[in-house]
Design a protein around this motif. Structure first.
Motif, short mmCIF file in Angstrom:
data_model
loop_
_atom_site.label_atom_id
_atom_site.label_comp_id
_atom_site.label_asym_id
_atom_site.label_seq_id
_atom_site.Cartn_x
_atom_site.Cartn_y
_atom_site.Cartn_z
N ILE A 117 -1.87 6.42 6.01
CA ILE A 117 -1.88 5.96 4.62
C ILE A 117 -1.56 7.12 3.69
CG2 ILE A 117 -3.26 4.86 2.81
CD1 ILE A 117 -5.00 3.70 5.09
N GLY A 118 -0.63 6.88 2.75
CA GLY A 118 -0.24 7.92 1.80
C GLY A 118 -0.07 7.36 0.40
N ARG A 119 0.37 8.24 -0.50
CA ARG A 119 0.56 7.84 -1.90
C ARG A 119 1.73 6.89 -2.07
NH1 ARG A 119 1.13 13.16 -5.25
NH2 ARG A 119 2.16 13.85 -3.34
N ALA A 120 2.64 6.88 -1.12
CA ALA A 120 3.80 5.99 -1.18
C ALA A 120 4.18 5.61 0.24
CB ALA A 120 4.96 6.67 -1.89
N ALA A 121 4.92 4.52 0.38
CA ALA A 121 5.35 4.05 1.71
C ALA A 121 6.72 4.61 2.04
CB ALA A 121 5.39 2.53 1.73
N ILE A 122 6.92 4.86 3.31
CA ILE A 122 8.25 5.27 3.78
C ILE A 122 8.46 4.68 5.18
CG2 ILE A 122 7.63 7.43 4.93
CD1 ILE A 122 10.54 7.10 2.49
N TYR A 127 11.88 -1.18 8.52
CA TYR A 127 10.88 -2.08 9.11
C TYR A 127 9.68 -1.30 9.63
CZ TYR A 127 8.68 -5.55 12.11
OH TYR A 127 7.77 -6.39 12.70
N ASP A 128 9.92 -0.32 10.51
CA ASP A 128 8.83 0.47 11.08
C ASP A 128 8.35 1.49 10.05
OD1 ASP A 128 8.98 -0.85 13.53
OD2 ASP A 128 10.63 0.45 14.18
N GLN A 129 7.11 1.33 9.58
CA GLN A 129 6.60 2.22 8.54
C GLN A 129 5.99 3.48 9.13
OE1 GLN A 129 4.08 -0.20 5.92
NE2 GLN A 129 5.78 -0.17 4.47
N MET A 130 6.50 4.63 8.66
CA MET A 130 5.92 5.90 9.05
C MET A 130 4.62 6.13 8.27
SD MET A 130 9.45 8.07 8.78
CE MET A 130 8.63 9.65 8.86
N VAL A 131 4.65 5.77 7.00
CA VAL A 131 3.48 5.89 6.12
C VAL A 131 3.37 4.59 5.33
CG1 VAL A 131 2.41 7.19 4.23
CG2 VAL A 131 3.83 8.39 5.92
N VAL A 132 2.15 4.03 5.25
CA VAL A 132 1.96 2.82 4.45
C VAL A 132 1.39 3.21 3.09
CG1 VAL A 132 1.63 1.35 6.46
CG2 VAL A 132 -0.37 2.33 5.33
N ASP A 133 1.77 2.46 2.08
CA ASP A 133 1.31 2.70 0.71
C ASP A 133 -0.18 2.38 0.61
OD1 ASP A 133 0.80 2.07 -2.22
OD2 ASP A 133 2.91 2.67 -2.32
N TRP A 134 -0.91 3.22 -0.14
CA TRP A 134 -2.36 3.03 -0.30
C TRP A 134 -2.70 1.68 -0.93
CZ3 TRP A 134 -4.76 2.36 -5.07
CH2 TRP A 134 -3.97 2.61 -6.18
N ARG A 135 -1.71 1.06 -1.60
CA ARG A 135 -1.95 -0.22 -2.26
C ARG A 135 -1.63 -1.41 -1.37
NH1 ARG A 135 1.83 1.73 -7.13
NH2 ARG A 135 2.91 2.50 -5.26
N SER A 136 -1.11 -1.17 -0.18
CA SER A 136 -0.75 -2.27 0.71
C SER A 136 -2.01 -2.98 1.19
CB SER A 136 0.03 -1.74 1.92
OG SER A 136 -0.79 -0.89 2.70
N PRO A 137 -1.91 -4.24 1.54
CA PRO A 137 -3.10 -5.00 1.97
C PRO A 137 -3.84 -4.35 3.14
CG PRO A 137 -1.29 -6.50 1.52
CD PRO A 137 -0.72 -5.12 1.42
N ILE A 138 -3.09 -3.82 4.09
CA ILE A 138 -3.73 -3.29 5.30
C ILE A 138 -4.57 -2.05 4.99
CG2 ILE A 138 -1.95 -1.67 6.14
CD1 ILE A 138 -2.33 -3.09 8.91
N ALA A 139 -4.23 -1.32 3.91
CA ALA A 139 -4.99 -0.12 3.54
C ALA A 139 -6.37 -0.47 3.00
CB ALA A 139 -4.22 0.69 2.50
N GLU A 140 -6.58 -1.74 2.68
CA GLU A 140 -7.87 -2.16 2.14
C GLU A 140 -9.02 -1.85 3.10
OE1 GLU A 140 -10.02 -6.23 0.38
OE2 GLU A 140 -7.93 -6.27 1.05
N VAL A 141 -8.76 -1.95 4.41
CA VAL A 141 -9.84 -1.71 5.37
C VAL A 141 -10.28 -0.24 5.35
CG1 VAL A 141 -9.11 -3.60 6.87
CG2 VAL A 141 -8.23 -1.32 7.30
N TYR A 142 -9.38 0.65 4.95
CA TYR A 142 -9.76 2.07 4.83
C TYR A 142 -10.74 2.25 3.67
CZ TYR A 142 -9.40 6.94 3.38
OH TYR A 142 -9.70 8.23 2.99
N TYR A 143 -10.44 1.61 2.53
CA TYR A 143 -11.28 1.78 1.35
C TYR A 143 -12.59 0.99 1.42
CZ TYR A 143 -7.30 4.13 -0.77
OH TYR A 143 -6.28 5.02 -1.04
N ASN A 144 -12.65 -0.01 2.29
CA ASN A 144 -13.90 -0.75 2.45
C ASN A 144 -14.98 0.08 3.13
OD1 ASN A 144 -13.03 -3.05 1.19
ND2 ASN A 144 -12.45 -4.12 3.05
N GLN A 145 -14.56 1.14 3.81
CA GLN A 145 -15.48 2.12 4.39
C GLN A 145 -16.47 1.51 5.38
OE1 GLN A 145 -16.97 3.72 0.66
NE2 GLN A 145 -15.44 5.33 0.64
#
Length: 681
Positions: A117-122, A127-145
């Motif tokens: 997870i990073g500040r922006a997606a690349i 299709y294959d994401q090296m880095v997902v955007d912190w705002r993407s739905p899947i990043a929510e599980v990181y912030y739920n702690q």
């Protein structure tokens, strides 16, 4: 094992960084090739394009050829913008490719999947994401702690997952400094490390350290009215900016920066936050103070930054206006520069013609249409008289266009209802010799229907320092906007400001949903400083407050018995804090005290910050409390901690709470003569 994990993560980082460098070179090469091709096509167009307007057929061919070239140019611009944005994203990630990793298992029969997870997606191939955007739905599980069984949401559909790993990284370019596997906020080493850093003249994004309660606010579903009620230092402004970035991401096809307006109390604060959204790859929205908003909507007289209009004045205008009987002085003459087009008596006669309508938008729009017709006729007759006297006849062809071009000023006045004497109407209704800017604008909106229907979001920071009347103006001027309001009622440092109960009632009157979300953890101040400022709060609220920072130094309290002792103590305290890293703010209750202290300190005085100044990058400065609101500093000296500056009443307590809570690491309270009674030490 730990060494093996570190080496594995460093290898992944090196691979990612190398690929980012390759992508940067590829994009720069594509941009160079596109620029070269655009130059060749431009030269080709210059050499081969022939502008032939000999007859209708050749003119049509010329125009068709121009249209083809315009499409080529548009295509180049779109492709150039796209490549420019990709390059900007890659350059941003090269500073720190990502800050976290999650390992998820979607199905027990399948291997877990890892996401960085990073500040922006690349992505590698779209299709294959090296880095997902912190705002993407899947990043929510990181912030739920929360590790273990959890879920994230995609378009209102819950996706169940098993979070097996939540890892944080401290990264500088291609170098992994350290990593931490964490579960809950109190064990968040990245947060504690971030909070221990000294502060600069600019706010920084909190993307890597967003906490669970903050994430709830950032990702909360769209609401007509969302109020964030947070204690001092809970990150309200940071959360606001992250939510704006989140909204831009969620609505990237439908939401533009010019459709978001952030209302802020002063220019110092606007300058303090102006790096955050660009650092997240987003454009800053329109950011205005109340005074600047008044100027933007063309209020014809200056108004104080704090408007003392009472709610009942605006309600009186709304209620009384339809029954008001028009009179001639409610209107102005209509002029084109120094040429009189229609007198106010003529305007009044048109108003009386439509007397079946009450004073309000319908009447004024009907009158405006009639005035436009009469003005065009009057202007045509004036020109006709002039042409007769000169002996030169004017053609009647495209007469309306000619009048629009020659006399646009007068016609614009009519369309914008500038022929209404708003001041006179408002004074008649309110029965007062003077009116405020809010009363003037509200009267104009009631009469002309002027508003901004394009604006989709209004964000009001430090909402407790606005009046109910100001909020009513915002609501009426931006009728289609959703409101996000952030504040702390205990930081209301002026009399007569809006209460949170009034904000809820305002939404209820419009039959719109209102949600209030709390932020009760202080991420700004040390436990000692938090305990000092929270001691002013009511017992029930005080028990809910906590600080996550590591213990620091006790708050310094010194009472001096003479002017000489006081000045020496202030000099010594400033000198002590200036030996440390970070910013030192000498906060005074008002501008008079700022200037007096500066004069007393003489040549050794730090700079006094004015409204239009930016903060220094380091060192000490003197600042008035109203300008310090919303800001935070490593070291704070309350230079006038006396009963005169902070009386033991509601307003005095609010001011003291606000002033003390600006400090993150060190706080010194200094009084000349007597210490304020509401300081508990």
């Amino acid at each position: 094992m730990e060494k093996e994990v570190f080496e594995k993560e460093q290898a992944h980082l090196s691979k990612t960084y190398k690929r980012l460098l390759e992508m940067k070179e590829e994009i720069e090469s594509q941009i160079a090739a596109l620029d070269e091709k655009a130059l060749d096509d431009k030269n080709d167009m210059r050499d081969n394009m022939r502008f032939d307007y000999a007859d209708i057929e050749t003119t049509m061919e010329t125009l068709a050829e121009l249209e083809v070239w315009n499409r080529y140019i548009d295509t180049y611009n779109v492709e150039s913008d796209s490549l420019g944005k990709r390059l900007k994203t890659v350059n941003k990630l090269l500073e720190s490719p990502y800050f976290a990793k999650i390992q998820l298992q979607f199905d027990p029969s399948e291997e877990p999947e890892s996401y960085y997870i990073g500040r922006a997606a690349i992505s590698e191939n779209g299709y294959d994401q090296m880095v997902v955007d912190w705002r993407s739905p899947i990043a929510e599980v990181y912030y739920n702690q929360e590790t273990g069984h959890t879920h994230y949401t995609v378009e209102d559909r819950e996706i169940p997952v098993d979070l097996q790993l939540r890892r944080q990284f401290d990264i500088e370019k291609e170098k992994l400094i350290s990593y931490f596997d964490t579960q809950i906020a109190i064990e968040d080493p990245m947060l504690l490390q971030s909070l221990s850093q000294t502060h600069s003249d600019k706010m920084k994004a909190i993307t890597a350290t967003i906490q669970k309660e903050q994430n709830t606010v950032i990702r909360y579903p769209d609401m007509p009215f969302l109020l964030v009620n947070g204690i001092a230092g809970s990150g309200k402004t940071s959360v606001l900016l992250q939510r704006i970035a989140y909204l831009f991401y969620q609505k990237r096809k439908t939401l533009r920066p010019d459709q978001v307006c952030l209302m802020t109390l002063n220019p110092v604060f606007r300058d303090y936050i102006d790096n955050v959204l660009p650092d997240l790859g987003e454009t800053n929205p329109l950011t205005l103070t109340w005074q600047e908003f008044m100027e933007m909507v063309n209020v014809p007289f200056t108004s104080e930054e704090f408007d003392y209009t009472e709610e009942k004045s605006l309600k009186k205008i709304h209620k009384a206006l339809p029954d008001l009987v028009p009179e001639v002085d409610d209107f102005f003459d209509i002029r084109q520069k120094d040429k009189l087009v229609l007198t106010k008596n003529e305007v009044f006669s048109v108003v009386k013609k439509f007397s079946q309508f009450p004073m309000g938008v319908r009447l004024m729009q009907t009158v405006s249409d009639e005035l436009e017709v009469r003005a065009k006729n009057a202007l045509h007759n004036m020109d006709h008289d002039e042409s007769d006297s000169s002996g030169v006849a004017k053609s009647d062809s495209a007469e309306n266009n000619r009048i629009e071009n020659d006399y646009g000023g007068a016609l614009r006045e009519i369309k914008h209802c500038s022929w209404i004497n708003i001041m006179h109407v408002a004074k008649r209704i309110l029965g007062t010799p003077q009116i405020t800017a809010a009363e003037w604008l509200y009267t104009k909106m009631e009469l002309s229907g002027e508003c901004d229907r394009n604006m989709k979001y209004i964000m009001v920071d430090e909402v407790q320092d606005y009046t109910m009347a100001q909020m009513m103006v915002f609501k009426k001027y931006f009728p289609n906007a959703r409101f996000m309001l952030l504040g702390d009622e205990f930081q209301a440092i002026r009399e007569g400001t809006v209460t949170f109960a009034q904000l809820a009632d305002m939404a209820k009157e419009d039959k719109k949903e209102f949600v209030e979300l709390p932020l009760m953890t202080s991420y700004r101040s040390s436990p000692e400083i938090t305990a000092m400022f929270s001691s002013i709060l009511p017992e029930k609220k005080k028990m809910m407050v906590s600080s996550v920072k590591r213990p620091g130094e006790e708050v310094s309290v010194k009472v001096c018995s003479s002017d000489k002792e006081y000045i020496e103590a202030l000099k010594d305290q400033i000198a002590e804090y200036e030996k440390m890293d970070g910013l030192t703010a000498v906060i005074c209750r008002n501008q008079y005290t700022c200037e007096k202290i500066s004069a007393d300190l003489k040549d050794s005085s730090p700079k006094v910050i004015a409204e239009d100044d930016t903060l220094p990058k380091s060192g000490a400065f003197i600042i008035e409390l109203t300008l310090a609101k919303g800001l935070e500093f490593d070291h704070v000296i309350l230079a006038d901690a006396t009963p005169e500056s902070y009386p033991d009443d509601e307003l005095g307590n609010h001011c003291l709470y606000t002033a003390m809570s600006r400090a993150t690491g060190h706080l010194a309270l200094l009084a000349n003569g007597k210490l304020a009674e509401n300081i508990k030490h």
